[in-house]
Design a protein around this motif. Structure first.
Motif, PDB file in Angstrom:
ATOM      1  N   TRP A  75       0.812  -1.221   0.000  1.00 31.33           N
ATOM      2  CA  TRP A  75       0.000   0.000   0.000  1.00 31.33           C
ATOM      3  C   TRP A  75       0.846   1.273   0.000  1.00 31.33           C
ATOM      4  N   GLU A  76       2.139   1.160   0.186  1.00 31.43           N
ATOM      5  CA  GLU A  76       2.985   2.338   0.394  1.00 31.43           C
ATOM      6  C   GLU A  76       2.922   3.344  -0.747  1.00 31.43           C
ATOM      7  N   PRO A  77       3.091   2.948  -2.013  1.00 26.46           N
ATOM      8  CA  PRO A  77       3.048   3.966  -3.075  1.00 26.46           C
ATOM      9  C   PRO A  77       1.723   4.710  -3.136  1.00 26.46           C
ATOM     10  N   TYR A  78       0.630   3.989  -2.933  1.00 23.33           N
ATOM     11  CA  TYR A  78      -0.678   4.630  -2.998  1.00 23.33           C
ATOM     12  C   TYR A  78      -0.857   5.630  -1.865  1.00 23.33           C
ATOM     13  N   TYR A  79      -0.502   5.241  -0.655  1.00 26.29           N
ATOM     14  CA  TYR A  79      -0.676   6.143   0.484  1.00 26.29           C
ATOM     15  C   TYR A  79       0.196   7.390   0.332  1.00 26.29           C
ATOM     16  N   ILE A  80       1.420   7.186  -0.094  1.00 23.28           N
ATOM     17  CA  ILE A  80       2.320   8.322  -0.281  1.00 23.28           C
ATOM     18  C   ILE A  80       1.763   9.267  -1.346  1.00 23.28           C
ATOM     19  N   ARG A  81       1.266   8.701  -2.445  1.00 23.83           N
ATOM     20  CA  ARG A  81       0.733   9.539  -3.522  1.00 23.83           C
ATOM     21  C   ARG A  81      -0.489  10.323  -3.068  1.00 23.83           C
ATOM     22  N   ARG A  82      -1.405   9.681  -2.373  1.00 26.17           N
ATOM     23  CA  ARG A  82      -2.642  10.355  -1.995  1.00 26.17           C
ATOM     24  C   ARG A  82      -2.424  11.423  -0.927  1.00 26.17           C
ATOM     25  N   VAL A  83      -1.523  11.172   0.006  1.00 22.20           N
ATOM     26  CA  VAL A  83      -1.182  12.206   0.986  1.00 22.20           C
ATOM     27  C   VAL A  83      -0.546  13.387   0.268  1.00 22.20           C
ATOM     28  N   GLY A  84       0.333  13.092  -0.683  1.00 27.72           N
ATOM     29  CA  GLY A  84       0.966  14.159  -1.451  1.00 27.72           C
ATOM     30  C   GLY A  84      -0.044  15.008  -2.201  1.00 27.72           C
ATOM     31  N   GLU A  85      -1.109  14.368  -2.715  1.00 26.66           N
ATOM     32  CA  GLU A  85      -2.131  15.107  -3.450  1.00 26.66           C
ATOM     33  C   GLU A  85      -2.953  16.008  -2.537  1.00 26.66           C
ATOM     34  N   VAL A  86      -3.144  15.601  -1.285  1.00 26.24           N
ATOM     35  CA  VAL A  86      -3.802  16.495  -0.335  1.00 26.24           C
ATOM     36  C   VAL A  86      -2.890  17.679  -0.025  1.00 26.24           C
ATOM     37  N   LEU A  87      -1.618  17.397   0.152  1.00 23.17           N
ATOM     38  CA  LEU A  87      -0.671  18.467   0.469  1.00 23.17           C
ATOM     39  C   LEU A  87      -0.563  19.497  -0.647  1.00 23.17           C
ATOM     40  N   ASP A  88      -0.617  19.026  -1.909  1.00 18.33           N
ATOM     41  CA  ASP A  88      -0.467  19.991  -3.012  1.00 18.33           C
ATOM     42  C   ASP A  88      -1.794  20.448  -3.611  1.00 18.33           C
ATOM     43  N   GLY A  89      -2.906  19.981  -3.009  1.00 14.01           N
ATOM     44  CA  GLY A  89      -4.214  20.466  -3.428  1.00 14.01           C
ATOM     45  C   GLY A  89      -4.784  19.824  -4.671  1.00 14.01           C
ATOM     46  N   THR A  90      -4.259  18.661  -5.069  1.00 11.62           N
ATOM     47  CA  THR A  90      -4.754  18.013  -6.292  1.00 11.62           C
ATOM     48  C   THR A  90      -5.604  16.778  -6.015  1.00 11.62           C
ATOM     49  N   TRP A  91      -5.874  16.450  -4.749  1.00 16.52           N
ATOM     50  CA  TRP A  91      -6.653  15.256  -4.408  1.00 16.52           C
ATOM     51  C   TRP A  91      -8.051  15.351  -5.001  1.00 16.52           C
ATOM     52  N   GLU A  92      -8.511  14.278  -5.623  1.00 22.42           N
ATOM     53  CA  GLU A  92      -9.874  14.161  -6.104  1.00 22.42           C
ATOM     54  C   GLU A  92     -10.398  12.771  -5.771  1.00 22.42           C
ATOM     55  N   SER A  93     -11.700  12.651  -5.628  1.00 24.75           N
ATOM     56  CA  SER A  93     -12.302  11.342  -5.393  1.00 24.75           C
ATOM     57  C   SER A  93     -12.133  10.475  -6.635  1.00 24.75           C
ATOM     58  N   HIS A  94     -11.855   9.210  -6.408  1.00 23.80           N
ATOM     59  CA  HIS A  94     -11.735   8.261  -7.516  1.00 23.80           C
ATOM     60  C   HIS A  94     -11.946   6.851  -6.984  1.00 23.80           C
ATOM     61  N   GLY A  95     -11.985   5.903  -7.899  1.00 22.46           N
ATOM     62  CA  GLY A  95     -11.981   4.497  -7.537  1.00 22.46           C
ATOM     63  C   GLY A  95     -10.900   3.804  -8.341  1.00 22.46           C
ATOM     64  N   VAL A  96      -9.939   3.176  -7.676  1.00 22.14           N
ATOM     65  CA  VAL A  96      -8.854   2.489  -8.378  1.00 22.14           C
ATOM     66  C   VAL A  96      -8.782   1.038  -7.918  1.00 22.14           C
ATOM     67  N   TRP A  97      -8.338   0.178  -8.848  1.00 23.17           N
ATOM     68  CA  TRP A  97      -8.197  -1.251  -8.572  1.00 23.17           C
ATOM     69  C   TRP A  97      -6.876  -1.667  -9.202  1.00 23.17           C
ATOM     70  N   LEU A  98      -5.852  -1.818  -8.379  1.00 24.31           N
ATOM     71  CA  LEU A  98      -4.492  -2.029  -8.857  1.00 24.31           C
ATOM     72  C   LEU A  98      -4.038  -3.458  -8.578  1.00 24.31           C
ATOM     73  N   GLY A  99      -3.084  -3.942  -9.380  1.00 30.12           N
ATOM     74  CA  GLY A  99      -2.684  -5.337  -9.261  1.00 30.12           C
ATOM     75  C   GLY A  99      -1.193  -5.562  -9.342  1.00 30.12           C
ATOM     76  N   ILE A 100      -0.823  -6.725  -9.847  1.00 25.96           N
ATOM     77  CA  ILE A 100       0.582  -7.110  -9.918  1.00 25.96           C
ATOM     78  C   ILE A 100       1.361  -6.137 -10.797  1.00 25.96           C
ATOM     79  N   GLY A 101       0.813  -5.782 -11.952  1.00 23.44           N
ATOM     80  CA  GLY A 101       1.506  -4.887 -12.861  1.00 23.44           C
ATOM     81  C   GLY A 101       1.735  -3.504 -12.306  1.00 23.44           C
ATOM     82  N   ASP A 102       0.931  -3.110 -11.325  1.00 25.04           N
ATOM     83  CA  ASP A 102       1.058  -1.796 -10.695  1.00 25.04           C
ATOM     84  C   ASP A 102       1.970  -1.830  -9.472  1.00 25.04           C
ATOM     85  N   GLY A 103       2.397  -3.023  -9.068  1.00 26.80           N
ATOM     86  CA  GLY A 103       3.238  -3.146  -7.882  1.00 26.80           C
ATOM     87  C   GLY A 103       2.485  -3.150  -6.578  1.00 26.80           C
ATOM     88  N   GLU A 104       1.155  -3.211  -6.631  1.00 23.11           N
ATOM     89  CA  GLU A 104       0.380  -3.220  -5.388  1.00 23.11           C
ATOM     90  C   GLU A 104       0.184  -4.633  -4.857  1.00 23.11           C
TER      91      GLU A 104
END
Length: 358
Positions: A256-285
């Motif tokens: 979960w680390e890349p996703y959490y880091i990315r989403r916190v970063g988006e709140v910090l820089d004001g770009t966070w938006e609601s979405h639904g994502v489903w990630l797998g082996i190819g995404d490294g999740e």
């Protein structure tokens, strides 16, 4: 179960709720609620590693807090409210059964952003994120099909929701491909984390002659039971490396680390938006943990080749021809399941004889 206390009193929480909005230079407060304890060695442990990664990534720009062992239901809504009142502007709710509690709390705190793991309900301030665990189950099923001597493999399910049913079907289909004689036994624990119930479920499978099994529950208790019985098992959610080289012969690791880091970063820089994502082996999740030397080299190579084909998109774990358990056609030759079909999966595939719970 005890839950971690955030502040000393309800009065302090109310006082926090009256504070003005965070100034840009102030720390972003990020909260987490966990369905199990951080020491479960599995699901919650892995989410908490990601929380710690957020702290390392952003340092003094963030402050994180968690509440562990939160039951799904009314307690979850109370915990989420507690976090919101404490000034957390981004809250991660990390279990499927927190879904309605997230939606209810989000309505009360429109200025707070919520992230719900494995759910499907969203709002302007509610996003969802999920992992394609069924991709990893295909790899583990391949190993299980090759490693069983009794031709009986097993699966410990938490609850009969689509996420878990996908895993059972994927594991069985890929075990069957490499071992046409394989049977799948399923035991439902009806809990995400309860070591005693999980151990009992493992013992029930072993009593039926199962010598290799997977789990979709959070503790290491099934692996301990496998160790006693000389059976093989797999790490669930985290590597569970303390049980290597046997009984844990590989694992599914939720990264979960890349996703959490990315989403916190988006709140910090004001770009966070609601979405639904489903990630797998190819995404490294979804990560396949080390396949130990207890597995023959040719089986390891076969499993790793399948992993790589899934990662590249060359192979989809649910590719026809496939029938449902009752023999009715589900997928035609060469047809792959859509995300919509997978997200509502409530049936076993043909060949699994266990009854599907209602």
């Amino acid at each position: 179960m005890k839950r971690r206390t955030l502040l000393g009193s309800a009065a302090a929480l109310v006082a926090c709720s009256a504070l003005p909005a965070l100034a840009q230079e102030e720390k972003l407060k990020v909260g987490f609620i966990y369905v199990g304890p951080v020491g479960d060695g599995g699901w919650t442990y892995q989410h908490d590693l990601a929380r710690q990664a957020v702290e390392r990534e952003y340092g003094d720009r963030v402050e994180t807090t968690y509440i562990e062992s939160v039951p799904e239901g009314a307690d979850a809504e109370r915990a989420l409210t507690q976090l919101a009142l404490a000034g957390n502007k981004l809250i991660f709710a990390t279990s499927f059964g927190f879904m309605d509690a997230v939606m209810n709390t989000a309505k009360k705190f429109p200025d707070v952003k919520f992230e719900h793991a494995t759910g499907y309900k969203r709002a302007d301030n509610v996003a969802t994120y999920d992992a394609r665990f069924y991709e990893g189950r295909a790899v583990l099923g391949t190993i299980a099909g090759r490693m069983t001597k009794s031709n009986k493999i097993g699966y410990i399910g938490a609850f009969p929701i689509p996420e878990v049913v996908q895993g059972i079907n994927s594991a069985y289909l890929h075990a069957k491909k490499v071992n046409p004689d394989v049977e799948m036994k399923v035991v439902w624990a009806y809990t995400w984390f309860d070591p005693a119930k999980e151990a009992d479920a493992a013992a029930a499978l072993i009593a039926e002659g199962v010598d290799v099994f997977m789990q979709h529950t959070d503790s290491t208790a099934p692996l301990a039971k496998a160790q006693e019985a000389g059976a093989y098992g797999f790490g669930q959610a985290s590597d569970m490396a303390n049980f290597k080289p046997t009984p844990r012969i590989s694992s599914i690791i939720d990264n979960w680390e890349p996703y959490y880091i990315r989403r916190v970063g988006e709140v910090l820089d004001g770009t966070w938006e609601s979405h639904g994502v489903w990630l797998g082996i190819g995404d490294g999740e979804v990560v396949i943990g080390e396949i130990t030397d207890a597995v023959p080299a040719e089986v390891k190579a076969e499993a790793e080749a399948l992993r790589d084909k899934i990662a590249s998109g060359e192979h989809h774990p649910f590719t026809g021809p496939l029938n449902k358990q009752d023999g009715s056609v589900w997928l035609a030759e060469g047809q792959t399941a859509t995300d919509e079909e997978l997200s509502s999966m409530n049936f076993y595939v043909e060949g699994i004889t266990a009854p599907m719970p209602k």
